[in-house]
Design a protein around this motif. Sequence first.
Motif, short mmCIF file in Angstrom:
data_model
loop_
_atom_site.label_atom_id
_atom_site.label_comp_id
_atom_site.label_asym_id
_atom_site.label_seq_id
_atom_site.Cartn_x
_atom_site.Cartn_y
_atom_site.Cartn_z
N SER A 6 0.82 -1.21 0.00
CA SER A 6 0.00 0.00 0.00
C SER A 6 0.86 1.26 0.00
CB SER A 6 -0.95 0.00 1.20
OG SER A 6 -0.23 -0.10 2.38
N ILE A 7 2.14 1.18 0.39
CA ILE A 7 2.93 2.40 0.31
C ILE A 7 3.19 2.79 -1.15
CG2 ILE A 7 4.10 2.23 2.54
CD1 ILE A 7 6.57 1.32 0.92
N LEU B 144 0.71 2.78 -3.28
CA LEU B 144 -0.58 3.11 -3.85
C LEU B 144 -1.03 4.52 -3.52
CD1 LEU B 144 -2.43 -0.27 -3.33
CD2 LEU B 144 -1.62 0.73 -5.46
N ASP B 145 -0.13 5.34 -2.99
CA ASP B 145 -0.52 6.71 -2.72
C ASP B 145 -0.94 7.36 -4.03
OD1 ASP B 145 0.08 8.96 -0.34
OD2 ASP B 145 -0.20 9.71 -2.39
N ARG B 146 -2.11 7.97 -4.02
CA ARG B 146 -2.65 8.46 -5.29
C ARG B 146 -1.99 9.76 -5.72
NH1 ARG B 146 -8.49 8.83 -4.72
NH2 ARG B 146 -8.65 8.79 -6.97
N ASN B 147 -1.14 10.31 -4.88
CA ASN B 147 -0.39 11.48 -5.30
C ASN B 147 0.89 11.10 -6.03
OD1 ASN B 147 -1.92 13.72 -4.10
ND2 ASN B 147 -1.51 12.58 -2.23
N MET B 148 1.18 9.82 -6.05
CA MET B 148 2.45 9.38 -6.61
C MET B 148 2.29 9.13 -8.10
SD MET B 148 5.04 6.94 -4.63
CE MET B 148 3.98 5.56 -4.46
N GLY B 149 3.05 9.85 -8.90
CA GLY B 149 2.97 9.69 -10.34
C GLY B 149 3.63 8.38 -10.77
N PRO B 150 3.43 8.00 -12.06
CA PRO B 150 3.96 6.74 -12.56
C PRO B 150 5.49 6.64 -12.42
CG PRO B 150 2.70 7.88 -14.27
CD PRO B 150 2.63 8.73 -13.06
N GLU C 153 7.53 8.02 -10.11
CA GLU C 153 7.90 7.72 -8.72
C GLU C 153 7.56 6.27 -8.41
OE1 GLU C 153 9.19 10.99 -8.96
OE2 GLU C 153 7.03 11.19 -9.19
N LEU C 154 6.41 5.86 -8.93
CA LEU C 154 5.95 4.50 -8.67
C LEU C 154 6.97 3.50 -9.19
CD1 LEU C 154 3.42 3.19 -7.52
CD2 LEU C 154 2.55 3.00 -9.83
#
Lengths: 315, 531
Positions: A35-36, A38-44, A46-47
């Motif tokens: 889940s770390i 899956l932060d929705r502020n994280m762009g592709p 960073e992901l």
Amino acid sequence: MSRYLLRRALHTVILLVVVTVVVFAMVTQAPGGPSILLDRNMGPEELARMRALLGLDQPVHVQYVRWLAQVLRGNLGVSYQAGLPVLEIILQMLPNTLLLSAASLALALVVAIPAGVLSAARPYSAVDHAVTTLCFFGISVPTFWYGLMLIVLFSIVLGWLPPGGMHTLGGERSALDVARHLVLPAVVLGTANMALFARYTRSATMAVLRQDYVRTARSKGLPERSVLYRHALRNALLTVVTVVGLQLPRLVGGAAITETVFAWPGMGSLAVRAAFERDYPMIMGITLVISAVVAASTLLVDVLYVYLDPRIRYD
Amino acid sequence: MHPIRRVTLRFAPLVVAAVALAVAGSGLPGAAQARGGTFTLPIIDNARMWPIVGGLPNILVNKVLYSTLVKYDPNNWQPVGDLAERWTLGDDRLTWTFTLRRNVTWHDGQPFTARDVKFTIERLWLNPQVPFFQRGNVSEISRVDIVDDYTVRIVTKTPFATLPVMLGYLANILPEHILGRYTVDQLRNPVEFLRNPIGTGPFRFAEAVLGSHVRLVAYDRYFGGRPRLDAIVFRVVADLEQQLAQLQTGQLDLMIIEPHQLSLVQRMPNVQVIDAPQVNYTFVAFNHKLEPFGDRKVRQALTHAVDRKAILDKIYQGKGRLATGPINPLISWAYTDKVHQFPYNPELANRLLEEAGWTRGPDGIRRKGGQPLKITIDVDRGNPVREQTAVVTRQYWRDVGVDADVRVSEFNALLSRIRSRPNPLQTWTLWYITPPEADILAYYHTQGTLNEFGYANPELDRLLEAGRATFDLKERAKIYHQAQKFMAWDAPVIYLVYPHELQAMNRRVQGWVKMGYRDALTHMTNVSIGR
């Protein structure tokens, strides 16, 4: 005996590898991901970077081998969620779970054995029916609902006991305080065992009561109480000890639902959160520790049998 | 009467009653000055006090342990100084000069200086080796120059009007004097630092007992003055029923509840409910990459088919406002509701679908070119508001001839599907908590990094780029008004509600700022516990 032990140790190692492979495959292939990530502020971008950093961009078998290599060096990795070494976290939580399990076990035994003996002494009496009914309740009641009901009654309505946690925060740390927090979860966790042990005690005692030596004891004119406790119970307890032994691994595994309902900081609630958060290192660490302890405790029970029962021999 | 006014009026008595009760409950007049006490709130898992990674437990603890350069004024949500005292923009519209506070010390007593700001931004936020979960918000920064100990220049790559707001959004400043000697590996996961995290916030780290709690105590030398509270405790309580029990018995001072729990909590004599507006909106998303959602008429029809007012009243229990677009009314300078409205109108929805070529078959299901209009609504399990929204949306859509269905999955699984490319989902219901800014480029620009909808519209792209590069607030407001008008007509998603956050709060708590609790936690110095 030593050859037997060696063989068992080898089996244990193989077992651990198989268990960890299966669990690793299951958790990493489950839909979703840590889940770390899956932060929705994280762009592709960073992901992708984060996945690479955690080694999640590698094929599963590579990830597993890496994990295993790390474990062989005595390192269970770092929890994604807490950012601390998994082993350190487990070692902090394990005593809490042991405390809860031991308390519930003790409670279960203290209630179950007399209840079982009473039942057996007067089969099909009112007492026996009452115990049987209660056992039926204990085995079948859903832990979650039962826990909540106790919280509502004893914490909210009566205000006698804290609803959850392990300490009163802010106050002095005392054994009494922990004991107060321990009561409700220990009762909930103990109830199912209580029922189980009572049933076994009843049937074992009844079986013993039918034995010839009991009849002899009775015909000697021994008081019924003496027959029951001195002769019958002692032998019946052997069965109960075996059943209790089978429950031992649960001392370590904890009871996920009970710990979660009561916010008890133990291995069970840790495992539940780790599963929800897909904290892979944490899940794997818990799996490894629990399966190692289960393997060790069954080995211990098997070895103990040799001493308890001279008819058993391993070669 | 205007719907928004009506909602406000309906809750006015409630607010009055709550205030009256709070005043009555506080006892002596002097109670308002109370000092001391411990404020306790729940987190669902162990917190990692490392603001480089996300996760709600971490975010909450970090709010009081660390500071940001700016924070938000509770009255108008505009950025005001926190570690920064003030800031000015250079003529090139790229160079921002931030003047820092002088009386700030880290929790270990070391002074806070410009070096900490430069270190945090360049070595942590912008360093590709250290994945910062909020990098998208600050990636326009190109470098930071130290002018003197208490002045920094932040230079952006392009004119970026939202910089101050972004510097207040989960952008905690970390200590250079400790982390500066860490290797990149250690910076990714600074285990040693996490055993004793050092910040500049109003509360300093005292202890973390895994699985049990994190305890922070008042920092005597906090630059905003010593907090009135002695301590804040974050209790690890994953189970919501357990949270409720602890709230009722006074072990917790605050929990966030769902609308369906309102009546239960209102029966607890020691608890009051604060419904705090927050920068948030909920929506039913369309995947524009898939048929039939590329067709505006279909999107409009599906929006008109849903009775959003009923959803607000029944599912949200009226706790919120009907949404008109992606900009929250709290951002009052940019918000407008003078846009195309989508009242519940199934007849119009039917007509629009006919016009779009979707005609009803004998079974009542609409078809176009032989293909039935079949839509699956994805939703996560466990959140009653979203589950119910999905279920009623299915019914509303079925009423206008859509073969609609709901698929429930676990939250992690749903999110990872939404974020995979190509996104396989048709529609889903979720929410966005955003910075208090009108800049929605990341979500709706064709190239937007968080554009999960696959929405692409050159006209809106131009507006969003202009909004980001314009600094005059009046000009910007005009641009964003236009963007909202455009979006309300184009219906990229169904905007449902600007939901309020329902905070169930022990009545003994005083001085709490009425904001969503993430932001309220940045205003903790005046909070106290009455006796």
